[in-house]
Design a protein around this motif. Structure first.
Motif, PDB file in Angstrom:
ATOM      1  N   TYR A 108      -0.070   7.211 -36.218  1.00  0.00           N
ATOM      2  CA  TYR A 108       0.409   8.277 -37.088  1.00  0.00           C
ATOM      3  C   TYR A 108       1.396   9.143 -36.326  1.00  0.00           C
ATOM      4  O   TYR A 108       1.287   9.325 -35.111  1.00  0.00           O
ATOM      5  N   LYS A 116       0.701  15.220 -46.907  1.00  0.00           N
ATOM      6  CA  LYS A 116      -0.724  14.962 -47.108  1.00  0.00           C
ATOM      7  C   LYS A 116      -1.544  16.209 -46.761  1.00  0.00           C
ATOM      8  O   LYS A 116      -1.179  16.989 -45.879  1.00  0.00           O
ATOM      9  N   LEU A 150      -6.057  13.051 -45.885  1.00  0.00           N
ATOM     10  CA  LEU A 150      -6.305  12.252 -44.691  1.00  0.00           C
ATOM     11  C   LEU A 150      -7.313  12.980 -43.813  1.00  0.00           C
ATOM     12  O   LEU A 150      -7.158  14.174 -43.519  1.00  0.00           O
ATOM     13  N   LYS A 175     -10.855   9.038 -39.658  1.00  0.00           N
ATOM     14  CA  LYS A 175     -10.032   8.295 -38.715  1.00  0.00           C
ATOM     15  C   LYS A 175     -10.318   8.884 -37.336  1.00  0.00           C
ATOM     16  O   LYS A 175     -10.052  10.069 -37.094  1.00  0.00           O
TER      17      LYS A 175
END
Length: 238
Positions: A108, A116, A150, A175
């Motif tokens: 990322y 986001k 996210l 994540k």
């Protein structure tokens, strides 16, 4: 009003099976309150002023005020107000995120994060309050699956330490980014867990330190984050 269990500011040896409010006795944050919320403030300034106020409160406490449980400490509410003041201080400031890679190999950068809603959680494996809030955080991931949100879990643990055995016992659906000190340091926070809700422009919308709630409501982190996420998603759709 939701109250927060004090966070971890160092890496003591904790026993996850102990009540969260007992475990946090060994990792109290040596921070304090912010006294100014001007936009000229920096994240570093928020931390420094919070630290000074926290130190002043600790030094003013007499020995007979020491108690086994933080919630019974006469200065507890003052410390909670300090955490709330810090949250107001960092609100509206740019989240200092940079490029990173998850333990699953996903990459990322600012381009892929732009637009986001970001839920950023700083944690580590031996932090009892961090582990205690994982189920509530996982509930968020399931609820917002397929939406423009996210969920990022930045751990100070090295990748080799994040063994599968830990996640077998404590599945964490964020994540996960290991050895994330290069991400954590620019935020100028030395407490765990710390959670930030970042808007679609990369601005901190809300933040809090420690396990939200009084230790009895295990879903308190879920409810607090959900309110902020829904606010940002609703605003984006107008």
């Amino acid at each position: 009003m939701l109250h927060k269990i004090p966070p971890c500011s160092m890496r003591p040896r904790l026993f996850i099976s102990l009540p969260v409010y007992v475990a946090t006795l060994f990792c109290l944050l040596h921070l304090g309150s912010s006294i100014s919320y001007a936009q000229s403030n920096t994240l570093e300034h928020c931390l420094e002023t919070m630290h000074r106020a926290r130190k002043a409160i600790s030094e003013s406490r007499s020995p007979n005020q020491q108690t086994l449980f933080p919630v019974l400490d006469p200065t507890y509410q003052k410390h909670q107000q300090n955490y709330d003041n810090w949250a107001e201080c960092v609100k509206g400031q740019k989240a200092p995120l940079s490029a990173f890679q998850t333990i699953d190999g996903e990459s990322y950068d600012m381009a892929t994060l732009s637009g986001k809603v970001l839920v950023v959680n700083f944690w580590f494996m031996s932090c009892a309050p961090c582990v205690a809030e994982i189920p509530a955080l996982n509930k968020l991931v399931k609820e917002y699956k397929g939406k423009n949100v996210l969920f990022l879990g930045f751990s100070s643990d090295k990748a080799a330490a994040l063994k599968p055995a830990f996640f077998e016992n404590h599945p964490f659906d964020f994540k996960i980014i290991a050895d994330a000190r290069n991400i954590i340091i620019p935020f100028h926070t030395n407490s765990f867990p710390t959670t930030y809700i970042v808007d679609q422009r990369g601005i901190i919308h809300q933040a809090w330190i420690g396990f939200v709630g009084n230790g009895m409501d295990s879903l308190a982190p879920y409810h607090k984050a959900k309110s902020a996420i829904d606010d940002l998603l609703t605003t984006a759709n107008k």
